[in-house]
Design a protein around this motif. Sequence first.
Motif, PDB file in Angstrom:
ATOM      1  N   TYR A 291       0.738  -1.132  -0.046  1.00 30.39           N
ATOM      2  CA  TYR A 291      -0.113  -0.085   0.095  1.00 30.39           C
ATOM      3  C   TYR A 291       1.084   1.152   0.140  1.00 30.39           C
ATOM      4  O   TYR A 291       0.404   2.310  -0.740  1.00 30.39           O
ATOM      5  CB  TYR A 291      -0.966  -0.089   1.169  1.00 30.39           C
ATOM      6  N   GLU A 292       1.772   1.140   0.550  1.00 33.64           N
ATOM      7  CA  GLU A 292       2.863   2.311   0.866  1.00 33.64           C
ATOM      8  C   GLU A 292       3.881   2.534  -0.498  1.00 33.64           C
ATOM      9  O   GLU A 292       4.476   3.569  -0.370  1.00 33.64           O
ATOM     10  CB  GLU A 292       3.549   2.236   2.051  1.00 33.64           C
ATOM     11  N   GLN A 293       3.864   1.410  -0.978  1.00 29.24           N
ATOM     12  CA  GLN A 293       4.823   1.378  -2.040  1.00 29.24           C
ATOM     13  C   GLN A 293       4.624   2.293  -3.223  1.00 29.24           C
ATOM     14  O   GLN A 293       3.620   2.530  -3.687  1.00 29.24           O
ATOM     15  CB  GLN A 293       4.905   0.076  -2.711  1.00 29.24           C
ATOM     16  N   PRO A 294       5.608   3.395  -3.389  1.00 29.83           N
ATOM     17  CA  PRO A 294       5.473   4.412  -4.655  1.00 29.83           C
ATOM     18  C   PRO A 294       5.518   3.739  -5.686  1.00 29.83           C
ATOM     19  O   PRO A 294       6.327   3.596  -6.453  1.00 29.83           O
ATOM     20  CB  PRO A 294       6.902   5.255  -4.303  1.00 29.83           C
ATOM     21  N   GLY A 295       4.112   3.503  -6.375  1.00 32.37           N
ATOM     22  CA  GLY A 295       3.925   2.971  -7.526  1.00 32.37           C
ATOM     23  C   GLY A 295       4.060   4.148  -8.547  1.00 32.37           C
ATOM     24  O   GLY A 295       4.345   5.050  -8.346  1.00 32.37           O
ATOM     25  N   HIS A 296       3.806   3.353  -9.872  1.00 32.83           N
ATOM     26  CA  HIS A 296       4.029   4.319 -11.001  1.00 32.83           C
ATOM     27  C   HIS A 296       2.553   5.109 -11.158  1.00 32.83           C
ATOM     28  O   HIS A 296       1.593   4.766 -10.352  1.00 32.83           O
ATOM     29  CB  HIS A 296       4.044   3.458 -12.303  1.00 32.83           C
ATOM     30  N   GLU A 297       2.598   6.240 -11.634  1.00 36.36           N
ATOM     31  CA  GLU A 297       1.463   7.147 -11.808  1.00 36.36           C
ATOM     32  C   GLU A 297       0.526   6.381 -12.728  1.00 36.36           C
ATOM     33  O   GLU A 297       0.442   6.170 -13.670  1.00 36.36           O
ATOM     34  CB  GLU A 297       1.676   8.310 -12.761  1.00 36.36           C
ATOM     35  N   ILE A 298      -0.805   6.147 -11.866  1.00 40.13           N
ATOM     36  CA  ILE A 298      -1.847   5.363 -12.592  1.00 40.13           C
ATOM     37  C   ILE A 298      -3.169   6.484 -12.782  1.00 40.13           C
ATOM     38  O   ILE A 298      -3.213   7.331 -11.860  1.00 40.13           O
ATOM     39  CB  ILE A 298      -2.374   4.201 -11.703  1.00 40.13           C
ATOM     40  N   GLY A 299      -3.396   6.298 -13.973  1.00 49.97           N
ATOM     41  CA  GLY A 299      -4.514   7.460 -14.269  1.00 49.97           C
ATOM     42  C   GLY A 299      -5.965   7.331 -13.480  1.00 49.97           C
ATOM     43  O   GLY A 299      -6.045   6.061 -12.917  1.00 49.97           O
ATOM     44  N   PRO A 300      -6.841   8.101 -13.553  1.00 51.25           N
ATOM     45  CA  PRO A 300      -8.193   7.710 -12.786  1.00 51.25           C
ATOM     46  C   PRO A 300      -8.918   6.676 -13.296  1.00 51.25           C
ATOM     47  O   PRO A 300      -8.603   6.248 -14.549  1.00 51.25           O
ATOM     48  CB  PRO A 300      -8.857   9.313 -13.385  1.00 51.25           C
ATOM     49  N   PRO A 301      -9.319   5.852 -12.401  1.00 54.60           N
ATOM     50  CA  PRO A 301      -9.991   4.559 -12.978  1.00 54.60           C
ATOM     51  C   PRO A 301     -11.249   4.885 -13.970  1.00 54.60           C
ATOM     52  O   PRO A 301     -11.733   5.952 -13.555  1.00 54.60           O
ATOM     53  CB  PRO A 301     -10.504   3.930 -11.610  1.00 54.60           C
ATOM     54  N   GLN A 302     -11.350   3.871 -14.967  1.00 51.04           N
ATOM     55  CA  GLN A 302     -12.601   4.069 -15.803  1.00 51.04           C
ATOM     56  C   GLN A 302     -13.340   2.841 -15.955  1.00 51.04           C
ATOM     57  O   GLN A 302     -12.744   1.892 -15.278  1.00 51.04           O
ATOM     58  CB  GLN A 302     -12.008   4.317 -17.287  1.00 51.04           C
ATOM     59  N   VAL A 303     -14.604   2.881 -15.956  1.00 54.68           N
ATOM     60  CA  VAL A 303     -15.495   1.816 -15.883  1.00 54.68           C
ATOM     61  C   VAL A 303     -15.358   1.035 -17.338  1.00 54.68           C
ATOM     62  O   VAL A 303     -15.438   1.778 -18.538  1.00 54.68           O
ATOM     63  CB  VAL A 303     -17.164   2.182 -15.655  1.00 54.68           C
ATOM     64  N   GLY A 304     -15.068  -0.270 -17.218  1.00 58.92           N
ATOM     65  CA  GLY A 304     -15.130  -0.942 -18.494  1.00 58.92           C
ATOM     66  C   GLY A 304     -16.196  -1.937 -18.438  1.00 58.92           C
ATOM     67  O   GLY A 304     -16.633  -2.381 -17.632  1.00 58.92           O
ATOM     68  N   GLU A 305     -16.993  -1.928 -19.670  1.00 57.93           N
ATOM     69  CA  GLU A 305     -18.094  -2.656 -19.850  1.00 57.93           C
ATOM     70  C   GLU A 305     -18.142  -3.668 -20.888  1.00 57.93           C
ATOM     71  O   GLU A 305     -17.359  -3.523 -21.825  1.00 57.93           O
ATOM     72  CB  GLU A 305     -19.317  -1.913 -20.029  1.00 57.93           C
ATOM     73  N   LEU A 306     -18.692  -4.852 -20.663  1.00 56.31           N
ATOM     74  CA  LEU A 306     -18.779  -5.948 -21.549  1.00 56.31           C
ATOM     75  C   LEU A 306     -19.842  -7.029 -21.023  1.00 56.31           C
ATOM     76  O   LEU A 306     -19.953  -7.298 -20.090  1.00 56.31           O
ATOM     77  CB  LEU A 306     -17.553  -6.704 -21.425  1.00 56.31           C
ATOM     78  N   ALA A 307     -20.473  -7.240 -22.301  1.00 58.91           N
ATOM     79  CA  ALA A 307     -21.631  -8.141 -21.904  1.00 58.91           C
ATOM     80  C   ALA A 307     -22.532  -8.127 -20.779  1.00 58.91           C
ATOM     81  O   ALA A 307     -22.819  -8.952 -19.920  1.00 58.91           O
ATOM     82  CB  ALA A 307     -21.319  -9.449 -21.956  1.00 58.91           C
ATOM     83  N   ASP A 308     -23.132  -6.673 -20.608  1.00 63.61           N
ATOM     84  CA  ASP A 308     -24.041  -6.237 -19.249  1.00 63.61           C
ATOM     85  C   ASP A 308     -23.375  -6.656 -18.019  1.00 63.61           C
ATOM     86  O   ASP A 308     -23.811  -6.590 -16.997  1.00 63.61           O
ATOM     87  CB  ASP A 308     -25.324  -7.317 -19.267  1.00 63.61           C
TER      88      ASP A 308
END
Length: 349
Positions: free
Chosen positions: A61-78
């Motif tokens: 949790y504390e690990q300085p990770g790479h910059e991740i963009g804002p989450p997006q909703v992925g949709e598939l087959a309802d």
Amino acid sequence: MQCMDSVVRQVGQHMEYEPEWESAFNLHIRLSPVISLALQWCGSDQIVLIKAFRLVLRRLYEQPGHEIGPPQVGELADHSATCLQYDVSSEPVSIHLPLSRFLAGLFPYLEMHDLHFQCAEFINHTKPTLEQIIEPVLATQVMIAQVHSGMWKRNGYSLLNQLYFYHNVKCRSEMLDRDIILLQAGASLIESNEFLIHVLNKFNLLRWASPDFDVNAVKYFEDESIRQTLVEEFLGLLITIIGERYVLGVGQVTADDILKKEIIQQLCIKPLSHSELSKTLSDDTYLETEMERVIQDIADFKKPSQISGGKGVYELKPHLYSEYNVFFYHYTKEEVSNSEETQRKRRKL
């Protein structure tokens, strides 16, 4: 070492010089036996396991990770899932994820002590989400798939060498094998449809999987063959996550079962001498001694002949060829081809 020697996909021109990559693998090879013993120790006592699991979760949790963009909703087959946005083809990716893999090594011990990821011992402690836990490992798998598709060919031989050792018997027990365990844990804990959407999103194949996808209408990748390879790699990873159960704590198997499975798959490629067979197994004294005992149950020893170059070889017992698995995750591409050819020749006889 978490995210050590990260690489970024080269576009436009080749790398001017090969980056240094050997130090990290030398360090890994030195530490690997210690890591395995540490995991066994953590799994031997419930209190130690709980403290170790909490600590690794907090460090992740504390690990300085790479910059991740804002989450997006992925949709598939309802179905839909909130996906982490991190483009493997343009952002740094590392093959070295010891923290994630240490957590993967702890997961199989949880059930042995009547624990689980959402139990009271872990629920009120600082920890990343399951999606964040599998993200680095999933990114590595996607990078490997992209390398196989030719998308990283401008990155030179250093990356190919890293992938070779990632899959090599010297490193795979604490690299490839742990990655698959962590993805299996994620697949079992995340709702199945959401997990599939996460994986498809990371492979950039959500559009391909949609019912209205028209292969002729839009080209999503530089080359049609690239997308085809990525689809094959995605399906191969899915088969591995679902089908590879010969791991203590994952499937209902014993150490002997695991060893027999490995030997059977290796002998499906071709008959092997004792020394050749030993080289296909990880450097573990237990495996060396146990192989002598289990080999008699699964293989017949053929005395030296001119064909074998003067060496006696072990040949798989005929009734065990039915256990051949072309998708065995320890096979290299070359070994898959060789094993398929061996099976074809055998069936013609």
